[in-house]
Design a protein around this motif. Structure first.
Motif, PDB file in Angstrom:
ATOM      1  N   GLU A  11      30.170  25.650  40.024  1.00 30.37           N
ATOM      2  CA  GLU A  11      31.050  26.681  39.161  1.00 30.37           C
ATOM      3  C   GLU A  11      29.435  28.016  39.297  1.00 30.37           C
ATOM      4  OE1 GLU A  11      32.503  28.498  35.358  1.00 30.37           O
ATOM      5  OE2 GLU A  11      32.320  25.846  35.414  1.00 30.37           O
ATOM      6  N   PHE A  14      29.704  29.199  42.605  1.00 32.87           N
ATOM      7  CA  PHE A  14      30.563  30.694  41.929  1.00 32.87           C
ATOM      8  C   PHE A  14      30.342  31.792  41.965  1.00 32.87           C
ATOM      9  CE2 PHE A  14      33.531  32.805  39.656  1.00 32.87           C
ATOM     10  CZ  PHE A  14      35.008  32.843  40.197  1.00 32.87           C
ATOM     11  N   ARG A  15      29.773  31.090  40.353  1.00 35.45           N
ATOM     12  CA  ARG A  15      28.698  32.403  39.806  1.00 35.45           C
ATOM     13  C   ARG A  15      27.744  33.170  40.220  1.00 35.45           C
ATOM     14  NH1 ARG A  15      31.270  32.064  36.339  1.00 35.45           N
ATOM     15  NH2 ARG A  15      31.405  30.433  33.952  1.00 35.45           N
ATOM     16  N   GLN A  28      32.682  36.295  36.319  1.00 32.57           N
ATOM     17  CA  GLN A  28      33.494  35.818  36.231  1.00 32.57           C
ATOM     18  C   GLN A  28      34.565  36.004  37.285  1.00 32.57           C
ATOM     19  OE1 GLN A  28      33.723  33.762  32.792  1.00 32.57           O
ATOM     20  NE2 GLN A  28      31.704  34.718  33.378  1.00 32.57           N
ATOM     21  N   ASN A  71      39.532  34.900  40.257  1.00 28.07           N
ATOM     22  CA  ASN A  71      38.225  33.599  38.589  1.00 28.07           C
ATOM     23  C   ASN A  71      38.477  32.613  39.309  1.00 28.07           C
ATOM     24  OD1 ASN A  71      40.664  32.118  38.259  1.00 28.07           O
ATOM     25  ND2 ASN A  71      41.315  33.583  37.116  1.00 28.07           N
ATOM     26  N   TYR A  72      37.959  31.864  38.350  1.00 32.05           N
ATOM     27  CA  TYR A  72      36.667  30.242  39.068  1.00 32.05           C
ATOM     28  C   TYR A  72      38.280  29.459  39.516  1.00 32.05           C
ATOM     29  CZ  TYR A  72      34.289  26.191  39.160  1.00 32.05           C
ATOM     30  OH  TYR A  72      34.379  25.107  39.272  1.00 32.05           O
ATOM     31  N   GLU A  73      39.263  29.405  38.533  1.00 28.25           N
ATOM     32  CA  GLU A  73      40.278  28.280  39.143  1.00 28.25           C
ATOM     33  C   GLU A  73      41.071  28.881  40.145  1.00 28.25           C
ATOM     34  OE1 GLU A  73      40.689  25.554  36.859  1.00 28.25           O
ATOM     35  OE2 GLU A  73      39.009  26.865  35.139  1.00 28.25           O
ATOM     36  N   LYS A  76      38.771  27.243  43.201  1.00 24.56           N
ATOM     37  CA  LYS A  76      39.144  25.640  43.097  1.00 24.56           C
ATOM     38  C   LYS A  76      40.420  25.921  43.838  1.00 24.56           C
ATOM     39  CE  LYS A  76      38.382  24.376  38.970  1.00 24.56           C
ATOM     40  NZ  LYS A  76      38.194  23.751  37.713  1.00 24.56           N
TER      41      LYS A  76
END
Length: 176
Positions: A11, A14-15, A28, A71-73, A76
């Motif tokens: 994460e 990712f950021r 985000q 977004n993060y989801e 993934k």
């Protein structure tokens, strides 16, 4: 699934990639350019099994219909899509673990960035050895200013043209 520390570093990566190159980004959401950069910098793309085209296709698959970011989801999910393609010899879960390890803890690489010169403008502008013309006359050999004598034209009453090499040699020639 991956461990909690690995997911935290995933994460974090990712950021870092989400805010790369965008001063207004919150971290985000990630755009397509930064997704492609993440895949390239973390060596998810290998040029054989996964190309930049594959990366762009997966990005388009996981994002919303009208959205331009993920977004993060969704990030993934995109990694899950790429994992079996990148690691063909492993199971889906093992491939996802391996691709997460590639990305986790990585930061954007600045390639081809011009480095600033260490010599500042002040040093360059005050280096008297680089002065030419009348400006050169205002300083002595050590670089110290001559003051008023460097600014005023002092009249030479020797009878020779200024900067004449053989000044003062006339009397020596005539006496012979």
């Amino acid at each position: 699934m991956a461990g909690s520390t690995e997911m935290a570093s995933l994460e974090e990566s990712f950021r870092k990639f989400a805010i790369y190159g965008d001063t207004k980004a919150t971290g985000q959401e990630m755009n397509g350019k930064n997704w492609a950069k993440l895949c390239k910098d973390c060596k998810v793309t290998d040029g054989k099994s996964i190309t930049s085209t594959d990366v762009d296709i997966v990005f388009s698959k996981v994002k919303g219909k009208t959205a331009r970011v993920i977004n993060y989801e969704e990030f993934k999910k995109a990694l899950e899509e790429l994992a079996p393609k990148r690691f063909k010899d492993k199971s889906k879960e093992e491939a996802y673990e391996a691709i997460c390890q590639l990305v986790a803890g990585k930061e954007p690489i600045n390639m081809g960035v011009t480095k600033a010169k260490t010599v500042g403008a002040v040093e360059r502008l005050t280096d008297t050895s680089k002065y030419t013309g009348s400006h050169k006359e205002r300083f002595d050999e050590s670089g110290k200013g001559k003051g008023k004598s460097g600014r005023e034209n002092i009249v030479d009453t020797s009878g020779y043209v200024s900067a004449y090499k053989n000044a003062g040699t006339y009397n020596a020639k005539v006496k012979k």
